[in-house]
Design a protein around this motif. Structure first.
Motif, PDB file in Angstrom:
ATOM      1  N   VAL A 150      -2.052  -1.793   1.144  1.00 23.26           N
ATOM      2  CA  VAL A 150      -1.509  -1.491   2.466  1.00 23.26           C
ATOM      3  C   VAL A 150      -0.043  -1.904   2.631  1.00 23.26           C
ATOM      4  O   VAL A 150       0.456  -1.967   3.753  1.00 23.26           O
ATOM      5  CB  VAL A 150      -2.369  -2.133   3.584  1.00 23.26           C
ATOM      6  N   GLN A 173       0.836   2.379   8.490  1.00 24.71           N
ATOM      7  CA  GLN A 173      -0.611   2.467   8.684  1.00 24.71           C
ATOM      8  C   GLN A 173      -1.286   1.467   7.755  1.00 24.71           C
ATOM      9  O   GLN A 173      -0.905   1.337   6.613  1.00 24.71           O
ATOM     10  CB  GLN A 173      -1.128   3.885   8.369  1.00 24.71           C
ATOM     11  N   ARG A 174      -2.270   0.803   8.234  1.00 22.45           N
ATOM     12  CA  ARG A 174      -2.944  -0.211   7.428  1.00 22.45           C
ATOM     13  C   ARG A 174      -4.110   0.407   6.664  1.00 22.45           C
ATOM     14  O   ARG A 174      -5.197  -0.136   6.608  1.00 22.45           O
ATOM     15  CB  ARG A 174      -3.427  -1.364   8.315  1.00 22.45           C
ATOM     16  N   THR A 175      -3.875   1.580   6.087  1.00 24.51           N
ATOM     17  CA  THR A 175      -4.916   2.256   5.310  1.00 24.51           C
ATOM     18  C   THR A 175      -4.506   2.269   3.848  1.00 24.51           C
ATOM     19  O   THR A 175      -3.324   2.221   3.525  1.00 24.51           O
ATOM     20  CB  THR A 175      -5.119   3.706   5.796  1.00 24.51           C
ATOM     21  N   LYS A 176      -5.475   2.363   2.991  1.00 24.64           N
ATOM     22  CA  LYS A 176      -5.228   2.370   1.555  1.00 24.64           C
ATOM     23  C   LYS A 176      -5.137   3.798   1.044  1.00 24.64           C
ATOM     24  O   LYS A 176      -5.876   4.667   1.489  1.00 24.64           O
ATOM     25  CB  LYS A 176      -6.345   1.629   0.819  1.00 24.64           C
TER      26      LYS A 176
END
Length: 188
Positions: free
Chosen positions: A148, A153-156
């Motif tokens: 991240v 955005q805190r998405t992988k």
């Protein structure tokens, strides 16, 4: 005696290491991640530290959003001056690793380049950097795509998205005239 055989074996192992493994070990680059690309206040310590530790290599980054303006104009000279200067020093240039990474606000919400327009923008950025620092030893396409970091955005990211980026960017880097080796597989 048993003791003699043990000592003899250790000497043979040491000789094998010296004559067989040592040449391979010397091929490794010893360096440090210095992060001049982050414009931190300690950047003036990087070069003296590399010299003091006798490192011949370093790893750093030039952020995409710092060299492409909102109108799509790329200017690598807007990258961090200490890093660009270090990349041109013969002692470090051919063994340095430069990470090409992180989002740009004009593309995909500053996230990982996933759409064709964002991938094209990233490719233009990567080629511009490669042409401006042909001395760089290695160019890494992104860093820890599935982590991240570097995106709002805190998405992988997933491996298939990274593969799409690499399949588009790597050939363009090869065609750019850069002699840098291309590093991929940058998953955490």
């Amino acid at each position: 005696s048993r003791y003699f055989l043990l000592i003899f074996r250790r000497h043979i192992e040491a000789l094998l290491f010296i004559f067989i493994a040592m040449p391979y070990a010397l091929a490794f680059e010893i360096g440090a991640g210095i992060h001049l690309g982050q414009n931190r206040p300690y950047s003036n310590l990087a070069l003296p530290s590399l010299r003091m530790l006798d490192f011949s290599s370093f790893r750093d980054e030039i952020y995409w959003h710092r060299i492409e303006n909102d109108d799509g104009v790329l200017d690598v000279s807007k990258g961090p001056a200490p890093l660009l200067s270090l990349l041109r020093k013969p002692r470090y240039s051919h063994s340095s690793m430069l990470v090409l990474a992180y989002g740009h606000p004009s593309y995909d919400g500053a996230s990982r380049p996933m759409t064709s327009g964002a991938i094209e923008g990233f490719k233009r950025y990567a080629v511009a950097v490669a042409k401006s620092v042909p001395e760089a030893g290695y160019l890494e396409i992104w860093n820890e795509w599935n982590h991240v970091i570097g995106v709002p955005q805190r998405t992988k990211g997933d491996a298939s998205g990274y593969l799409r980026l690499v399949e588009d960017v790597a050939p363009a880097l090869r065609d750019s005239g850069s002699k840098s080796k291309i590093v991929v597989g940058a998953l955490a």
